[in-house]
Design a protein around this motif. Structure first.
Motif, PDB file in Angstrom:
ATOM      1  N   ILE A   1       0.884  -1.175   0.000  1.00  0.00           N
ATOM      2  CA  ILE A   1       0.000   0.000   0.000  1.00  0.00           C
ATOM      3  C   ILE A   1       0.917   1.219   0.000  1.00  0.00           C
ATOM      4  O   ILE A   1       1.874   1.254   0.784  1.00  0.00           O
ATOM      5  CB  ILE A   1      -0.865   0.073   1.289  1.00  0.00           C
ATOM      6  CG1 ILE A   1      -1.737  -1.164   1.463  1.00  0.00           C
ATOM      7  CG2 ILE A   1      -1.708   1.339   1.329  1.00  0.00           C
ATOM      8  CD1 ILE A   1      -3.052  -1.118   0.750  1.00  0.00           C
ATOM      9  N   PRO A   2       0.664   2.250  -0.840  1.00  0.00           N
ATOM     10  CA  PRO A   2       1.556   3.424  -0.833  1.00  0.00           C
ATOM     11  C   PRO A   2       1.520   4.165   0.511  1.00  0.00           C
ATOM     12  O   PRO A   2       0.461   4.266   1.132  1.00  0.00           O
ATOM     13  CB  PRO A   2       0.986   4.318  -1.944  1.00  0.00           C
ATOM     14  CG  PRO A   2       0.075   3.453  -2.742  1.00  0.00           C
ATOM     15  CD  PRO A   2      -0.400   2.356  -1.843  1.00  0.00           C
ATOM     16  N   PRO A   3       2.676   4.693   0.950  1.00  0.00           N
ATOM     17  CA  PRO A   3       2.752   5.299   2.290  1.00  0.00           C
ATOM     18  C   PRO A   3       1.895   6.554   2.461  1.00  0.00           C
ATOM     19  O   PRO A   3       1.614   6.941   3.592  1.00  0.00           O
ATOM     20  CB  PRO A   3       4.240   5.629   2.455  1.00  0.00           C
ATOM     21  CG  PRO A   3       4.811   5.621   1.078  1.00  0.00           C
ATOM     22  CD  PRO A   3       3.984   4.682   0.270  1.00  0.00           C
ATOM     23  N   LYS A   4       1.467   7.169   1.355  1.00  0.00           N
ATOM     24  CA  LYS A   4       0.659   8.392   1.524  1.00  0.00           C
ATOM     25  C   LYS A   4      -0.636   8.096   2.281  1.00  0.00           C
ATOM     26  O   LYS A   4      -1.219   8.985   2.880  1.00  0.00           O
ATOM     27  CB  LYS A   4       0.362   9.045   0.180  1.00  0.00           C
ATOM     28  CG  LYS A   4      -0.458   8.221  -0.782  1.00  0.00           C
ATOM     29  CD  LYS A   4      -0.517   8.920  -2.129  1.00  0.00           C
ATOM     30  CE  LYS A   4      -1.185   8.063  -3.177  1.00  0.00           C
ATOM     31  NZ  LYS A   4      -1.025   8.601  -4.517  1.00  0.00           N
ATOM     32  N   PHE A   5      -1.061   6.806   2.300  1.00  0.00           N
ATOM     33  CA  PHE A   5      -2.307   6.478   3.001  1.00  0.00           C
ATOM     34  C   PHE A   5      -2.136   6.371   4.511  1.00  0.00           C
ATOM     35  O   PHE A   5      -3.103   6.173   5.229  1.00  0.00           O
ATOM     36  CB  PHE A   5      -2.932   5.207   2.410  1.00  0.00           C
ATOM     37  CG  PHE A   5      -3.452   5.437   1.019  1.00  0.00           C
ATOM     38  CD1 PHE A   5      -4.612   6.167   0.818  1.00  0.00           C
ATOM     39  CD2 PHE A   5      -2.758   4.972  -0.086  1.00  0.00           C
ATOM     40  CE1 PHE A   5      -5.081   6.418  -0.461  1.00  0.00           C
ATOM     41  CE2 PHE A   5      -3.222   5.222  -1.372  1.00  0.00           C
ATOM     42  CZ  PHE A   5      -4.390   5.945  -1.562  1.00  0.00           C
ATOM     43  N   PHE A   6      -0.914   6.537   5.025  1.00  0.00           N
ATOM     44  CA  PHE A   6      -0.719   6.605   6.476  1.00  0.00           C
ATOM     45  C   PHE A   6      -1.416   7.821   7.068  1.00  0.00           C
ATOM     46  O   PHE A   6      -1.781   7.838   8.232  1.00  0.00           O
ATOM     47  CB  PHE A   6       0.774   6.785   6.812  1.00  0.00           C
ATOM     48  CG  PHE A   6       1.600   5.545   6.746  1.00  0.00           C
ATOM     49  CD1 PHE A   6       1.178   4.368   7.327  1.00  0.00           C
ATOM     50  CD2 PHE A   6       2.834   5.560   6.106  1.00  0.00           C
ATOM     51  CE1 PHE A   6       1.961   3.229   7.291  1.00  0.00           C
ATOM     52  CE2 PHE A   6       3.630   4.434   6.062  1.00  0.00           C
ATOM     53  CZ  PHE A   6       3.186   3.269   6.655  1.00  0.00           C
ATOM     54  N   TYR A   7      -1.539   8.890   6.236  1.00  0.00           N
ATOM     55  CA  TYR A   7      -1.793  10.200   6.819  1.00  0.00           C
ATOM     56  C   TYR A   7      -3.253  10.636   6.767  1.00  0.00           C
ATOM     57  O   TYR A   7      -3.637  11.449   5.950  1.00  0.00           O
ATOM     58  CB  TYR A   7      -0.898  11.258   6.156  1.00  0.00           C
ATOM     59  CG  TYR A   7       0.573  10.972   6.377  1.00  0.00           C
ATOM     60  CD1 TYR A   7       1.201  11.368   7.544  1.00  0.00           C
ATOM     61  CD2 TYR A   7       1.317  10.262   5.440  1.00  0.00           C
ATOM     62  CE1 TYR A   7       2.534  11.085   7.767  1.00  0.00           C
ATOM     63  CE2 TYR A   7       2.647   9.970   5.649  1.00  0.00           C
ATOM     64  CZ  TYR A   7       3.254  10.385   6.816  1.00  0.00           C
ATOM     65  OH  TYR A   7       4.572  10.093   7.037  1.00  0.00           O
ATOM     66  N   ASP A   8      -4.077  10.081   7.679  1.00  0.00           N
ATOM     67  CA  ASP A   8      -5.327  10.755   8.023  1.00  0.00           C
ATOM     68  C   ASP A   8      -4.984  11.613   9.247  1.00  0.00           C
ATOM     69  O   ASP A   8      -3.814  11.734   9.621  1.00  0.00           O
ATOM     70  CB  ASP A   8      -6.450   9.734   8.270  1.00  0.00           C
ATOM     71  CG  ASP A   8      -6.138   8.799   9.425  1.00  0.00           C
ATOM     72  OD1 ASP A   8      -4.978   8.799   9.912  1.00  0.00           O
ATOM     73  OD2 ASP A   8      -7.041   8.061   9.852  1.00  0.00           O
ATOM     74  N   GLU A   9      -6.005  12.183   9.916  1.00  0.00           N
ATOM     75  CA  GLU A   9      -5.683  13.057  11.041  1.00  0.00           C
ATOM     76  C   GLU A   9      -4.938  12.296  12.143  1.00  0.00           C
ATOM     77  O   GLU A   9      -3.963  12.788  12.708  1.00  0.00           O
ATOM     78  CB  GLU A   9      -6.975  13.654  11.606  1.00  0.00           C
ATOM     79  CG  GLU A   9      -6.908  15.157  11.672  1.00  0.00           C
ATOM     80  CD  GLU A   9      -8.169  15.779  12.212  1.00  0.00           C
ATOM     81  OE1 GLU A   9      -9.272  15.290  11.872  1.00  0.00           O
ATOM     82  OE2 GLU A   9      -8.043  16.746  12.971  1.00  0.00           O
ATOM     83  N   ARG A  10      -5.380  11.042  12.404  1.00  0.00           N
ATOM     84  CA  ARG A  10      -4.725  10.244  13.455  1.00  0.00           C
ATOM     85  C   ARG A  10      -3.294   9.883  13.030  1.00  0.00           C
ATOM     86  O   ARG A  10      -2.362   9.930  13.836  1.00  0.00           O
ATOM     87  CB  ARG A  10      -5.550   8.976  13.735  1.00  0.00           C
ATOM     88  CG  ARG A  10      -4.943   8.095  14.786  1.00  0.00           C
ATOM     89  CD  ARG A  10      -5.930   7.090  15.371  1.00  0.00           C
ATOM     90  NE  ARG A  10      -5.281   6.297  16.406  1.00  0.00           N
ATOM     91  CZ  ARG A  10      -4.753   5.092  16.203  1.00  0.00           C
ATOM     92  NH1 ARG A  10      -4.808   4.534  15.005  1.00  0.00           N
ATOM     93  NH2 ARG A  10      -4.164   4.449  17.186  1.00  0.00           N
TER      94      ARG A  10
END
Ligand SMILES: C[S@@+](CC[C@H](N)C(=O)[O-])C[C@H]1O[C@@H](n2cnc3c(N)ncnc32)[C@H](O)[C@@H]1O
Length: 318
Positions: free
Chosen positions: A32-41
């Motif tokens: 999974i690309p790392p950009k999906f780590f970043y929601d508010e949490r």
């Protein structure tokens, strides 16, 4: 007097976690690309990682920026338009603002709500600074909003985020930055160095388990935001240095044999099989300067921290 703060949403509508899961889980080696780590949490967890004693890059880079602020300003001059892809909490630009006295600052991030709050806090702290916060996916584009004034540009890309790109993608990203700064533009970039693997291993496996929580947050996002039924407790965090590739790899390891279902898709995971979530490439100065020159950027100056722990580069457009 004009508005001190503006917000712009340039995030592509195609940015779908569900689509990324289908694509990433269909590969022979799931990812999974790392950009999906970043929601508010995820953004808050990243800020907490930066406070962990084992995670040396923020402290080392911030000490360098504090010590070098005036030297950097002497090289860049004041009154530039600064844009920062992946600005996050904006903690690092704060260390340079008084010395660089920019005409305007454009923080860019994929985590839109976190970005809005960080930009609002920044304007409170630096009331003289016009801020044009822009929600983007920097793997697609780096749009400078029309509200930003014209002027010589300085791109700021700290935190060794360049290490999250493959070397080929890093070259493409640096080329994009080069286009956005133009011939009289500059790039100030922080890049992590190759070093003792034990130091690297500890940095991505902090004792408090914050990096693990950050990695596992991806599964909470998948459970909450997609139609996939998955239990984050069926996975473990894993991070290790891969010396052949010169990178830290982060994975989610399946603790058991399991099947994830999504709209008619079935994804089988064997016990011990991993989902690759992030790379963090490390560069010697020689390697990084060669990479920059492939993107047409030439060195103005570079600085290496004590014990070669981290490096900062000031690069110029051709
Ligand atoms: C490792 S953090 C670094 C934050 C900050 N620059 C620093 O040095 O502390 C990466 C930042 O980039 C943002 N980010 C990650 N992928 C992104 C993307 N594709 N487009 C825009 N922002 C992204 C994250 O939300 C996060 O704020």
């Amino acid at each position: 007097m004009g508005k001190r703060i503006t917000f712009h949403d340039h995030k592509p509508k195609t940015l779908s976690l569900q689509q990324a899961v289908i694509e990433g889980f269909s590969k022979e080696r799931k990812s999974i690309p790392p950009k999906f780590f970043y929601d508010e949490r995820g953004s808050a967890l990243f800020a907490a990682i930066c406070d962990q004693p084992e995670y040396y890059p923020p402290d080392v880079e911030q000490a360098m920026l504090t010590r070098l602020a005036q030297e950097i300003a002497d090289l860049t001059g004041t009154g530039r338009v600064i844009f920062e892809p992946g600005a996050g909490s904006t903690a690092k630009i704060r260390l340079l603002l008084e010395a660089l006295r920019p005409l305007a600052y454009v923080p860019m991030d994929i985590s839109c709500e976190f970005l809005k709050q960080a930009a609002a806090d920044l304007v409170d702290e630096f009331p003289w600074l016009p801020v044009h916060a822009t929600c983007v996916d920097f793997t697609h584009s780096l749009p400078i909003p029309e509200t930003a004034p014209p002027g010589r540009r300085l791109a700021f890309f700290p935190g060794s985020s360049i290490g999250n790109f493959s070397p080929q993608a890093a070259c493409e990203f640096l080329t994009l930055v080069h286009q956005q700064i133009g011939p009289d533009g500059l790039l100030l970039i922080g890049v992590d160095t190759k070093k003792d693997p034990d130091i690297l291993h500890a940095a991505y496996n902090d004792a408090a388990g914050v990096t693990a929580a950050f990695n596992l947050n991806l599964l909470h996002r998948i459970r909450n935001e997609t139609d996939v039924e998955c239990n984050p407790e069926n996975f473990d965090h894993q991070a290790f240095y891969n010396p052949e590739q010169g990178r830290i790899e982060m994975h989610l390891v399946s603790r058991c044999r399991q099947t994830l279902r999504l709209n008619g898709y079935r994804f089988e995971l064997a016990e011990g099989e991993t989902v690759h979530t992030e790379n963090s490439y490390k560069y010697t100065p020689q390697e990084f300067l060669a990479q920059a020159s492939r993107a047409g950027l030439r060195e103005v100056r570079h600085w290496v921290a004590e014990q070669d722990l981290f490096a900062l580069y000031l690069l110029a457009g051709a």
